[in-house]
Design an enzyme around this catalytic site. Structure first.
Site, short mmCIF file in Angstrom:
data_model
loop_
_atom_site.label_atom_id
_atom_site.label_comp_id
_atom_site.label_asym_id
_atom_site.label_seq_id
_atom_site.Cartn_x
_atom_site.Cartn_y
_atom_site.Cartn_z
N LYS A 114 -22.43 -43.26 2.39
CA LYS A 114 -23.18 -44.29 1.48
C LYS A 114 -21.84 -45.52 1.54
O LYS A 114 -20.79 -45.24 0.69
CB LYS A 114 -23.28 -43.58 0.15
N GLU A 118 -9.41 -40.80 -2.63
CA GLU A 118 -8.36 -41.64 -2.25
C GLU A 118 -8.71 -42.72 -3.21
O GLU A 118 -9.76 -43.47 -3.09
CB GLU A 118 -8.60 -41.87 -0.90
N CYS A 159 -5.56 -50.80 -1.56
CA CYS A 159 -5.27 -49.66 -2.32
C CYS A 159 -3.78 -49.46 -2.22
O CYS A 159 -3.06 -48.77 -3.27
CB CYS A 159 -5.99 -48.50 -2.25
N GLU A 188 -4.29 -51.19 -12.40
CA GLU A 188 -4.63 -51.79 -10.76
C GLU A 188 -5.34 -52.94 -10.87
O GLU A 188 -6.56 -52.97 -11.59
CB GLU A 188 -5.21 -50.96 -9.81
P1 ADP Z 1 -16.22 -50.94 -7.91
O1 ADP Z 1 -16.17 -51.76 -6.73
O2 ADP Z 1 -17.68 -51.34 -8.60
O3 ADP Z 1 -15.00 -51.39 -8.80
P2 ADP Z 1 -15.70 -48.81 -6.48
O4 ADP Z 1 -14.54 -49.26 -5.81
O5 ADP Z 1 -14.94 -47.39 -7.16
O6 ADP Z 1 -16.42 -49.51 -7.75
O7 ADP Z 1 -16.81 -48.36 -5.69
C1 ADP Z 1 -16.51 -47.60 -4.45
C2 ADP Z 1 -17.65 -46.81 -4.01
O8 ADP Z 1 -18.13 -45.93 -5.18
C3 ADP Z 1 -19.07 -47.68 -3.81
O9 ADP Z 1 -19.56 -47.30 -2.51
C4 ADP Z 1 -19.87 -47.71 -4.76
O10 ADP Z 1 -21.06 -47.97 -4.56
C5 ADP Z 1 -19.89 -46.36 -5.42
N1 ADP Z 1 -19.74 -46.00 -6.62
C6 ADP Z 1 -19.61 -46.72 -7.91
N2 ADP Z 1 -19.93 -45.99 -8.80
C7 ADP Z 1 -20.18 -44.87 -8.51
C8 ADP Z 1 -20.73 -43.57 -9.40
N3 ADP Z 1 -20.82 -43.59 -10.55
N4 ADP Z 1 -20.96 -42.52 -8.35
C9 ADP Z 1 -20.68 -42.44 -6.95
N5 ADP Z 1 -20.35 -43.56 -6.35
C10 ADP Z 1 -20.17 -44.53 -7.24
#
Ligand code: ADP
Length: 502
Positions: free
Chosen positions: A197, A272, A306, A404
């Site tokens: 995903k 990660e 990161c 961060e």
């Molecule tokens: P953002 O960029 O919105 O701050 P992240 O960087 O952590 O959030 O997102 C990284 C990945 O996690 C993306 O593919 C996002 O669609 C997915 N994601 C965000 N929220 C969730 C959730 N509650 N459960 C699973 N995957 C998620």
């Protein structure tokens, strides 16, 4: 490098014109919310493509396809040399389509194609070949068992490494292509089937990858892709009861959500997550190297990385020289984004991210940090550009030092001591532990300090040295487990111990 003979514009326009669906069981499948997701070029703020917004139904279809392919043994039991051949062939295909991948990735995250070649395509092909090479070397051990049976008969015990099963993989938007290969290469090398995903903000190159995978001999259903937003498609994948393992890269907050969602079937979890990585400059460092490297450590990909060296700890003797050097570099940085020219600073991924970063800058000013340069949205550009920003006079309790930011914002803290335990204490004063670097002319001090810093990676006179063979991951709230290297393969393998009487 880019080959001028290949013009990807026409092909890419066609690609962008189609709403991208999901790749499930070897076919493109449509489904999800009526309203597709707009994919925006962050350099212009304009929509460049649309993707379908899948949810629990599409995830379920994809997990079922992965399960069917896994249980059939069509991949997991294929001869190792044959599996390796297929991964090598994918690496070749990626190189053959480097222009297209770099083009899409550049549009999606707002960098130049040349940069995407280097950090997207080349690293991805290297990574695939690295893990393809492992496939024929995966194996267990014979165990020196010290428990002979009372009858005097001996045991033979050996271990077998088996693929863990169906894997869910969720990736962020900062390096989508390289990140997706970083996840799928070890999973496929182990013999797993998977559902990927991508982030809704930058899904295009991953969709293109699915098309390349379809051209290989990888059996249908081994690789599946579902597009959609995190709280729907991502959450459905993390909680799915028929997924054996989830691997996530993204924010620490979402990592914690993934962990709770994974509890239903106690699927294995690799995370990660974020960082607030220290760059420590000792008074004996070669400043002609340390200063530009510290600038790269924070400003590479606008701090959306990161491993970004976002927390500079610098000795008082050299503090002013280092700050001056960094401010000069930041002020001279070129800011912009187009496909053909490399700029030092490009756009942040979205308006939301830009707003978040600007709010942190306001917080820093409110907390009493001193703005040495930057601090504003770049005027005159339509996209989401923030100036390279440096705060001095920072103290350990400030939010800008602790949290961060994921943007081009550096905090500078000055220290007087030369005691390595005290310096390490400052570097370790964070809930994160992903990356760190130490700058010194004395290698012994460098190694001693590296030993005291609680971080998955420590560089001595180098920051964030990434390589497919070098384990990568975090201490503390920067994550669980490691990716890359032999250690990156292990989380996709189960160990079975078999014992028999001789
Ligand atoms: P953002 O960029 O919105 O701050 P992240 O960087 O952590 O959030 O997102 C990284 C990945 O996690 C993306 O593919 C996002 O669609 C997915 N994601 C965000 N929220 C969730 C959730 N509650 N459960 C699973 N995957 C998620």
């Amino acid at each position: 490098m880019l080959s001028p003979q290949i013009d990807t514009h026409g092909e890419m326009l066609n690609f962008l014109a189609q709403t991208r669906g999901h790749f499930i069981g070897g076919q493109w499948v449509s489904g999800g919310d009526v309203q597709p997701i707009n994919v925006v070029n962050p350099a212009t703020g304009l929509t460049i493509a649309t993707i379908e917004s899948g949810g629990a139904v599409e995830i379920d279809l994809a997990v079922n396809a992965a399960r069917e392919s896994f249980d059939s043994g069509v991949w997991s039991k294929m001869a190792p040399v044959e599996r390796a051949r297929i991964l090598f062939s994918l690496a070749d295909l990626i190189e053959e389509h480097a222009e297209q991948i770099a083009h899409l990735e550049a549009l999606d995250i707002g960098v130049s194609r040349a940069m995407m070649h280097e950090i997207g395509v080349k690293l991805a092909a290297d990574q695939l070949r690295y893990y393809a090479g492992w496939i024929t070397k995966i194996g267990g051990q014979t165990i020196n068992n010290s428990r002979p049976h009372a009858s005097g008969r001996e045991f033979l015990t050996y271990t077998v490494k088996e693929p863990i099963g169906v894997v869910g993989q969720i990736i962020p938007w900062n390096f989508p292509f390289g990140m997706s290969i970083g996840k799928i290469a070890p999973a496929l090398a182990a013999g797993c089937s998977l559902v990927l995903k991508p982030a809704e903000e930058a899904p295009l190159s991953v969709s293109y990858l699915a098309g390349l995978i379809a051209k290989t001999d990888l059996p249908d259903g081994v690789f599946n892709l579902v597009n959609g937003v995190g709280r729907k498609a991502g959450a459905a994948l993390a909680r799915h009861m028929d997924v054996d393992k989830i691997s996530f890269t993204g924010s620490t907050a979402v990592g914690k959500d993934i962990l709770s969602a994974a509890g239903g079937n106690l699927k294995k979890v690799t995370l990660e997550l974020g960082g607030k990585s220290p760059v420590v400059i000792l008074p004996d460092a070669d400043l002609s190297e340390a200063i530009p490297a510290a600038a790269r450590a924070i400003f590479f990909l606008n701090g959306q990385n990161c491993m970004a060296g976002s927390r500079l700890l610098v000795h008082a003797d050299i503090h002013d020289a280092v700050v001056k050097g960094l401010v000069d570099i930041a002020k001279a940085m070129s800011i912009g984004s187009d496909l053909d020219n490399a700029y030092d600073i490009g756009p942040l991924i979205s308006k939301r991210q830009m707003t978040r970063v600007l709010a942190y800058i306001d917080t820093g000013l409110g907390e009493g940090a001193e703005l040495a340069t930057g601090g504003k949205r770049v005027s005159g550009l339509a996209g989401y550009f923030v100036q390279p920003t440096i705060f001095t006079n920072c103290t350990p309790n400030m939010r800008i030092v602790r949290e961060e930011i994921f943007g081009p914002v550096l905090t500078v803290q000055k220290f007087e001591t030369e005691d390595l335990d005290e310096i390490a204490g400052m570097a370790n004063d964070t809930v994160f532990g992903l990356s760190a670097s130490v700058w010194t002319g004395n290698l012994s001090k460098g190694h001693l300090l590296a030993g005291k810093i609680k971080s998955g990676q420590v560089g001595i006179n180098v920051h964030a040295a990434i390589d497919p063979a070098t384990p990568f991951g975090g201490y503390k709230q920067s994550g669980w487990g490691r990716e890359f290297g032999r250690e990156g393969l292990e989380p996709y393998l189960e160990t079975k111990a078999v014992t028999a009487y001789l």
